[in-house]
Design a protein around this motif. Structure first.
Motif, PDB file in Angstrom:
ATOM      1  N   GLN A  25       0.818  -1.215   0.000  1.00  0.00           N
ATOM      2  CA  GLN A  25       0.000   0.000   0.000  1.00  0.00           C
ATOM      3  C   GLN A  25       0.854   1.270   0.000  1.00  0.00           C
ATOM      4  O   GLN A  25       0.540   2.218  -0.715  1.00  0.00           O
ATOM      5  CB  GLN A  25      -0.937   0.006   1.199  1.00  0.00           C
ATOM      6  CG  GLN A  25      -1.920   1.146   1.155  1.00  0.00           C
ATOM      7  CD  GLN A  25      -2.966   1.072   2.250  1.00  0.00           C
ATOM      8  OE1 GLN A  25      -2.924   0.211   3.096  1.00  0.00           O
ATOM      9  NE2 GLN A  25      -3.904   1.989   2.218  1.00  0.00           N
ATOM     10  N   HIS A  26       1.940   1.301   0.769  1.00  0.00           N
ATOM     11  CA  HIS A  26       2.790   2.497   0.801  1.00  0.00           C
ATOM     12  C   HIS A  26       3.462   2.730  -0.549  1.00  0.00           C
ATOM     13  O   HIS A  26       3.537   3.871  -1.019  1.00  0.00           O
ATOM     14  CB  HIS A  26       3.844   2.382   1.897  1.00  0.00           C
ATOM     15  CG  HIS A  26       3.269   2.498   3.273  1.00  0.00           C
ATOM     16  ND1 HIS A  26       4.034   2.481   4.397  1.00  0.00           N
ATOM     17  CD2 HIS A  26       2.005   2.652   3.708  1.00  0.00           C
ATOM     18  CE1 HIS A  26       3.268   2.609   5.470  1.00  0.00           C
ATOM     19  NE2 HIS A  26       2.024   2.703   5.065  1.00  0.00           N
ATOM     20  N   LEU A  73      -7.938   6.781   1.810  1.00  0.00           N
ATOM     21  CA  LEU A  73      -7.835   7.230   3.200  1.00  0.00           C
ATOM     22  C   LEU A  73      -8.865   6.527   4.079  1.00  0.00           C
ATOM     23  O   LEU A  73      -9.999   6.318   3.671  1.00  0.00           O
ATOM     24  CB  LEU A  73      -8.054   8.746   3.281  1.00  0.00           C
ATOM     25  CG  LEU A  73      -7.031   9.621   2.585  1.00  0.00           C
ATOM     26  CD1 LEU A  73      -7.475  11.082   2.634  1.00  0.00           C
ATOM     27  CD2 LEU A  73      -5.653   9.457   3.201  1.00  0.00           C
ATOM     28  N   ASP A  74      -8.457   6.213   5.297  1.00  0.00           N
ATOM     29  CA  ASP A  74      -9.356   5.643   6.296  1.00  0.00           C
ATOM     30  C   ASP A  74      -9.702   6.772   7.268  1.00  0.00           C
ATOM     31  O   ASP A  74      -9.016   6.975   8.268  1.00  0.00           O
ATOM     32  CB  ASP A  74      -8.675   4.481   7.020  1.00  0.00           C
ATOM     33  CG  ASP A  74      -9.573   3.805   8.029  1.00  0.00           C
ATOM     34  OD1 ASP A  74     -10.696   4.316   8.288  1.00  0.00           O
ATOM     35  OD2 ASP A  74      -9.160   2.768   8.579  1.00  0.00           O
ATOM     36  N   LEU A  75     -10.763   7.507   6.945  1.00  0.00           N
ATOM     37  CA  LEU A  75     -11.119   8.677   7.747  1.00  0.00           C
ATOM     38  C   LEU A  75     -11.612   8.296   9.140  1.00  0.00           C
ATOM     39  O   LEU A  75     -11.504   9.099  10.067  1.00  0.00           O
ATOM     40  CB  LEU A  75     -12.161   9.525   7.019  1.00  0.00           C
ATOM     41  CG  LEU A  75     -11.668  10.162   5.714  1.00  0.00           C
ATOM     42  CD1 LEU A  75     -12.815  10.866   4.997  1.00  0.00           C
ATOM     43  CD2 LEU A  75     -10.521  11.132   5.968  1.00  0.00           C
ATOM     44  N   GLU A  76     -12.129   7.088   9.308  1.00  0.00           N
ATOM     45  CA  GLU A  76     -12.609   6.661  10.627  1.00  0.00           C
ATOM     46  C   GLU A  76     -11.460   6.340  11.572  1.00  0.00           C
ATOM     47  O   GLU A  76     -11.515   6.660  12.758  1.00  0.00           O
ATOM     48  CB  GLU A  76     -13.510   5.432  10.494  1.00  0.00           C
ATOM     49  CG  GLU A  76     -14.894   5.760   9.990  1.00  0.00           C
ATOM     50  CD  GLU A  76     -15.806   4.548  10.028  1.00  0.00           C
ATOM     51  OE1 GLU A  76     -15.640   3.698  10.920  1.00  0.00           O
ATOM     52  OE2 GLU A  76     -16.674   4.469   9.142  1.00  0.00           O
ATOM     53  N   ASN A  77     -10.432   5.696  11.054  1.00  0.00           N
ATOM     54  CA  ASN A  77      -9.343   5.244  11.913  1.00  0.00           C
ATOM     55  C   ASN A  77      -8.034   5.981  11.680  1.00  0.00           C
ATOM     56  O   ASN A  77      -7.069   5.756  12.412  1.00  0.00           O
ATOM     57  CB  ASN A  77      -9.099   3.741  11.701  1.00  0.00           C
ATOM     58  CG  ASN A  77     -10.335   2.937  12.019  1.00  0.00           C
ATOM     59  OD1 ASN A  77     -10.916   3.085  13.086  1.00  0.00           O
ATOM     60  ND2 ASN A  77     -10.759   2.095  11.085  1.00  0.00           N
ATOM     61  N   GLY A  78      -7.989   6.836  10.670  1.00  0.00           N
ATOM     62  CA  GLY A  78      -6.740   7.499  10.307  1.00  0.00           C
ATOM     63  C   GLY A  78      -6.415   8.737  11.107  1.00  0.00           C
ATOM     64  O   GLY A  78      -5.337   9.306  10.961  1.00  0.00           O
ATOM     65  N   ILE A  81      -4.153  12.809  10.677  1.00  0.00           N
ATOM     66  CA  ILE A  81      -3.374  12.720   9.434  1.00  0.00           C
ATOM     67  C   ILE A  81      -4.296  12.456   8.245  1.00  0.00           C
ATOM     68  O   ILE A  81      -4.187  13.123   7.214  1.00  0.00           O
ATOM     69  CB  ILE A  81      -2.284  11.634   9.540  1.00  0.00           C
ATOM     70  CG1 ILE A  81      -1.215  12.073  10.551  1.00  0.00           C
ATOM     71  CG2 ILE A  81      -1.652  11.359   8.183  1.00  0.00           C
ATOM     72  CD1 ILE A  81      -0.181  11.027  10.863  1.00  0.00           C
ATOM     73  N   ALA A  82      -5.199  11.510   8.395  1.00  0.00           N
ATOM     74  CA  ALA A  82      -6.121  11.200   7.299  1.00  0.00           C
ATOM     75  C   ALA A  82      -7.010  12.394   6.980  1.00  0.00           C
ATOM     76  O   ALA A  82      -7.257  12.707   5.812  1.00  0.00           O
ATOM     77  CB  ALA A  82      -6.966   9.977   7.645  1.00  0.00           C
ATOM     78  N   HIS A  86      -7.117  14.396   3.483  1.00  0.00           N
ATOM     79  CA  HIS A  86      -8.400  14.569   2.801  1.00  0.00           C
ATOM     80  C   HIS A  86      -8.604  16.040   2.415  1.00  0.00           C
ATOM     81  O   HIS A  86      -9.017  16.344   1.288  1.00  0.00           O
ATOM     82  CB  HIS A  86      -9.539  14.079   3.698  1.00  0.00           C
ATOM     83  CG  HIS A  86     -10.901  14.341   3.159  1.00  0.00           C
ATOM     84  ND1 HIS A  86     -11.396  13.697   2.040  1.00  0.00           N
ATOM     85  CD2 HIS A  86     -11.871  15.192   3.571  1.00  0.00           C
ATOM     86  CE1 HIS A  86     -12.611  14.134   1.795  1.00  0.00           C
ATOM     87  NE2 HIS A  86     -12.931  15.041   2.707  1.00  0.00           N
ATOM     88  N   TRP A 122       5.746  10.650   2.311  1.00  0.00           N
ATOM     89  CA  TRP A 122       5.631   9.223   2.059  1.00  0.00           C
ATOM     90  C   TRP A 122       7.008   8.598   1.837  1.00  0.00           C
ATOM     91  O   TRP A 122       7.239   7.438   2.193  1.00  0.00           O
ATOM     92  CB  TRP A 122       4.733   8.948   0.855  1.00  0.00           C
ATOM     93  CG  TRP A 122       3.287   8.956   1.236  1.00  0.00           C
ATOM     94  CD1 TRP A 122       2.403   9.984   1.086  1.00  0.00           C
ATOM     95  CD2 TRP A 122       2.550   7.911   1.869  1.00  0.00           C
ATOM     96  NE1 TRP A 122       1.176   9.644   1.583  1.00  0.00           N
ATOM     97  CE2 TRP A 122       1.235   8.361   2.055  1.00  0.00           C
ATOM     98  CE3 TRP A 122       2.883   6.616   2.271  1.00  0.00           C
ATOM     99  CZ2 TRP A 122       0.248   7.588   2.636  1.00  0.00           C
ATOM    100  CZ3 TRP A 122       1.894   5.836   2.851  1.00  0.00           C
ATOM    101  CH2 TRP A 122       0.603   6.326   3.036  1.00  0.00           C
TER     102      TRP A 122
END
Length: 126
Positions: A25-26, A73-78, A81-82, A86, A122
């Motif tokens: 993913q990275h 992006l994981d806006l719930e768990n990020g 930073i996420a 965003h 990154w």
């Protein structure tokens, strides 16, 4: 059509497909950011050359990449930073539309800067 028949472009596409298939993913995010920076450069050249159709296609590819990055992006768990990413991706999308509508390459400058800084962040991840 020329690109479809060009062996060099076919090799580049095959190489890119292979790298994407093997990427974690990275690495995928870094590849997308690199591709975005390349496409931003093309869009700028098309604007300066007054190649409207090519500019429109390049900016659409940029927007597609930004939307792809945003969708990862994981806006719930990020966390923060996420959310910050965003907001930066939203800024980039709006500026890309503005650059396209106005046909102003200078509008792309802040987008290139933001994407470059994200890419640098990154790069520093292990």
């Amino acid at each position: 059509m020329l690109q479809e028949q060009d062996p060099f472009n076919a090799y580049k596409q095959t190489s890119l497909d292979a790298r994407a298939a093997a990427a974690n993913q990275h690495e995928m995010v870094r590849m997308l950011l690199d591709g975005l920076l390349e496409e931003l450069s093309r869009a700028e050249g098309h604007i300066e050359a007054r190649q409207i159709e090519k500019k429109g296609n390049a900016i659409q590819r940029c927007i597609n990449i930004v939307q792809g990055l945003d969708s990862m992006l994981d806006l719930e768990n990020g966390g923060e930073i996420a959310l910050n990413l965003h907001q930066l991706y939203d800024f980039c999308s709006r500026e890309l539309m503005k650059a396209s509508i106005r046909n102003e390459a200078a509008v792309l400058g802040p987008v290139v800067k933001v994407v470059g800084e994200i890419r640098e962040g990154w790069e520093n991840l292990n």
